[in-house]
Design an enzyme around this catalytic site. Structure first.
Site, PDB file in Angstrom:
ATOM      1  N   GLU A 206       0.985  -1.044   0.095  1.00 44.47           N
ATOM      2  CA  GLU A 206      -0.370  -0.130   0.045  1.00 44.47           C
ATOM      3  C   GLU A 206       0.890   0.883   0.017  1.00 44.47           C
ATOM      4  O   GLU A 206       0.076   2.430   0.209  1.00 44.47           O
ATOM      5  CB  GLU A 206      -1.289  -0.312   1.252  1.00 44.47           C
ATOM      6  CG  GLU A 206      -2.112  -1.352   0.943  1.00 44.47           C
ATOM      7  CD  GLU A 206      -2.964  -1.455   1.804  1.00 44.47           C
ATOM      8  OE1 GLU A 206      -2.923  -0.177   2.593  1.00 44.47           O
ATOM      9  OE2 GLU A 206      -4.159  -1.772   2.400  1.00 44.47           O
ATOM     10  N   LYS A 338     -16.010  -1.418   1.471  1.00 47.78           N
ATOM     11  CA  LYS A 338     -15.636  -1.638   0.884  1.00 47.78           C
ATOM     12  C   LYS A 338     -16.193  -1.975  -0.465  1.00 47.78           C
ATOM     13  O   LYS A 338     -16.985  -3.572  -0.318  1.00 47.78           O
ATOM     14  CB  LYS A 338     -14.120  -2.867   0.936  1.00 47.78           C
ATOM     15  CG  LYS A 338     -12.867  -1.596   2.109  1.00 47.78           C
ATOM     16  CD  LYS A 338     -12.356  -3.627   1.931  1.00 47.78           C
ATOM     17  CE  LYS A 338     -10.431  -3.015   3.567  1.00 47.78           C
ATOM     18  NZ  LYS A 338     -10.470  -4.139   4.194  1.00 47.78           N
TER      19      LYS A 338
END
Length: 429
Positions: A206, A338
C-alpha cells in the site's frame, strides 16, 4: 429516462501485486462506454463475498480469473443486454438473481462488481456527468479526510509489527489539497527518520514503509517524530489511526490475541489499546478484535467510543445484515466500506446509508491489491462520507485516487467542503 445496454465485455488484467483481476466494459446505445477494474484484498474477512479464482496452478499460481471473465461474457451479458442502464438498483438485483447465492460464490463477486461499477460509469459518461455527481446528486460536495497508511505491518508486510496499518490523518488541514500536502511532507520526513536509523525504506503493497521496530508502540512514536519533523503538531494538525486487523493474530482455540510477543485476553487487549489512546493522539482504531468477537467490540465501544472512532471492517464486510447486528449490539461507531467485500454498487450504497442513519461514520476504502481505477474517490464524494483510506503517498495506484480527489475539489470550487475533525462525527472532539 431510458438508455439500453448494448454490449458487455470482460477481460483479465493485472492488479498492483501483479495478480490477475477482472476489467469490465459496458457500452450503451448512444456509444457511451463505462470501464471498471475490480480490486482484491490480502487480509480478507471470512464473511466477505467470494472472489472467484480459477485455481489452475499452471496459470498465475492458481489466481487466474478466466472463470469470472467467462461468467461476465456468457452468463451476465445475455441477461443484461437490452436493459435500461439508468436502473442501477434493478440491474444489481438482476446480477444477484443470476448468481443466486448469499456470498456470490456462483459467478463471483469480482464478476458482479465489475459489471455493476461499469454500468454506473457508462451512465455517468452518457449523461456527461462526473461519476460522483451521478452517484450522489447535487449535494455531493464533501472531500474526505485521508487516513494515510505510511507504516505497514501484519499481513501487509514481512516485518515484526503485529498491527497492520499505522496511519496519519491530516484532520487539522483547511482543505483536501492541503491535507494531501501535510501527508506527503510527513511521509518524506518519516522516510528520512527511518533511513537515518538504518531501516530499509522500500515500500509495501500500500506504499507504506515496513521497518523492523522494537514493537508496535515504537511505530507510533516514529510517526509522532515524523509529524513534528515535517513542522506539524500531533493531535492538532495530524492525528494517528490504526488498523489492527486483530483477526490475523487471534487464536480461536485459546480465545487469546498474540501481540507484542505475548498472549493477551480480550480484556488485556482493551487495556493495551486504552494505554495507547491515553498516550498518543489516536483518533481511529480499525478491527481491534477478531471478526466474531462481538462482545469485546461492545465493551470497547462502551469504554472509549466517545473519544475514538472504532471501525468495523472484517467485522461487517460492508454487509447490511452484519451491520444491523453491530448497530443492535452497539459494537462500533464506524464502518469501513469496501465495494468488493459485498460485490455491488447498490449494496454498498445501502450499507453507507444504514450506517449514516445510525450516526456511524463511513470510511471508504481501497484494497491492498489495487488498480488505476478511481471509483472509490468518486464514491467518497458522492456519499459525503467524509473519510477515505487509499494508502500511502507513493505507488501510482494509490496516488491515482488522491489525484482524482484533487480534480473533484477543483471542479467543485467554492462548493467543496473539507470537514476535517468534524468528519469524525460519531465521537466527541
Amino acid at each position: 429516462m431510458y438508455i439500453e445496454i448494448i454490449d458487455i465485455y470482460a477481460r483479465e488484467v493485472l492488479d498492483s501485486r501483479g495478480n490477475p483481476t477482472v476489467e469490465v466494459e459496458v457500452m450503451l446505445e448512444d456509444g457511451s462506454v463505462g470501464r471498471a477494474i475490480v480490486p482484491s484484498g490480502a487480509s480478507t474477512g471470512k464473511f466477505e463475498a467470494l472472489e472467484l479464482r480459477d485455481k489452475d496452478s499452471k496459470r498465475y499460481g492458481g489466481k487466474g480469473v478466466l472463470k469470472a471473465i467467462e461468467n461476465v461474457n456468457e452468463k451476465i451479458a445475455p441477461k443484461l443486454l437490452g436493459l435500461n442502464a439508468y436502473e442501477q438498483v434493478s440491474i444489481d438485483k438482476t446480477l444477484l438473481e443470476i448468481d443466486g447465492t448469499e456470498n456470490k460464490s456462483n459467478i463471483g463477486a469480482n464478476a458482479i462488481l465489475g459489471v455493476s461499477m461499469a454500468v454506473s460509469r457508462a451512465v455517468a459518461n452518457s449523461l456527461q456527468l462526473p461519476l460522483y455527481k451521478y452517484l450522489g446528486g447535487v449535494n455531493a460536495k464533501v472531500l474526505p479526510v485521508p487516513l494515510m497508511n505510511v507504516i505497514n505491518g501484519g499481513a501487509h508486510a514481512d516485518n515484526n509489527l503485529d498491527i497492520q496499518e499505522f496511519m496519519i490523518v491530516p484532520a487539522g488541514a483547511p482543505s483536501f489539497r492541503e491535507a494531501l500536502r501535510y501527508g506527503a511532507e510527513t511521509f518524506h520526513a518519516l522516510k528520512r527518520i527511518l533511513k537515518e536509523a538504518g531501516h530499509v525504506t522500500a515500500v509495501g503493497d500500500e506504499g507504506g514503509f515496513a521497518p523492523n521496530l522494537q514493537n508496535n508502540e515504537e511505530a507510533i512514536q516514529v510517526l509522532i517524530r515524523a509529524i513534528e519533523k515535517a513542522g506539524y503538531v500531533p493531535g492538532k494538525d495530524i492525528y494517528i489511526a490504526l488498523d489492527v486487523a486483530a483477526s490475523e493474530f487471534y487464536n480461536g482455540e485459546t480465545g487469546k490475541y498474540f501481540i507484542d510477543g505475548t498472549e493477551k485476553t480480550s480484556d488485556e487487549l482493551i487495556e493495551y489499546y486504552e494505554s495507547l489512546i491515553n498516550k498518543y493522539p489516536i483518533i481511529s482504531i480499525e478491527d481491534p478484535f477478531d471478526q466474531e468477537d462481538w462482545d469485546s467490540y461492545r465493551k470497547f465501544n462502551e469504554k472509549v467510543g466517545k473519544k475514538v472512532q472504532i471501525v468495523g471492517d472484517d467485522l461487517y464486510v460492508t454487509n447490511v445484515k452484519r451491520l444491523e447486528k453491530g448497530i443492535e449490539l452497539k459494537a462500533t461507531n464506524s464502518i469501513l466500506i469496501k465495494l468488493n467485500q459485498i460485490g455491488s454498487v447498490t449494496e454498498t450504497l445501502n450499507a453507507i446509508e444504514l450506517a449514516k442513519t445510525n450516526n456511524m461514520t463511513n470510511v471508504i476504502s481501497h484494497r491492498s491489491g489495487e488498480t488505476e481505477d478511481t471509483f472509490i474517490a468518486d464514491l467518497a464524494v458522492a456519499t459525503n462520507a467524509g473519510q477515505i483510506k487509499t494508502g500511502s503517498l507513493s505507488r501510482s495506484e494509490r496516488i491515482a485516487k488522491y489525484n482524482q480527489l484533487l480534480r473533484i475539489e477543483e471542479e467543485l470550487g467554492d462548493a467543496a467542503e473539507y470537514k476535517g475533525i468534524k468528519a469524525f462525527y460519531s465521537i466527541d472532539r
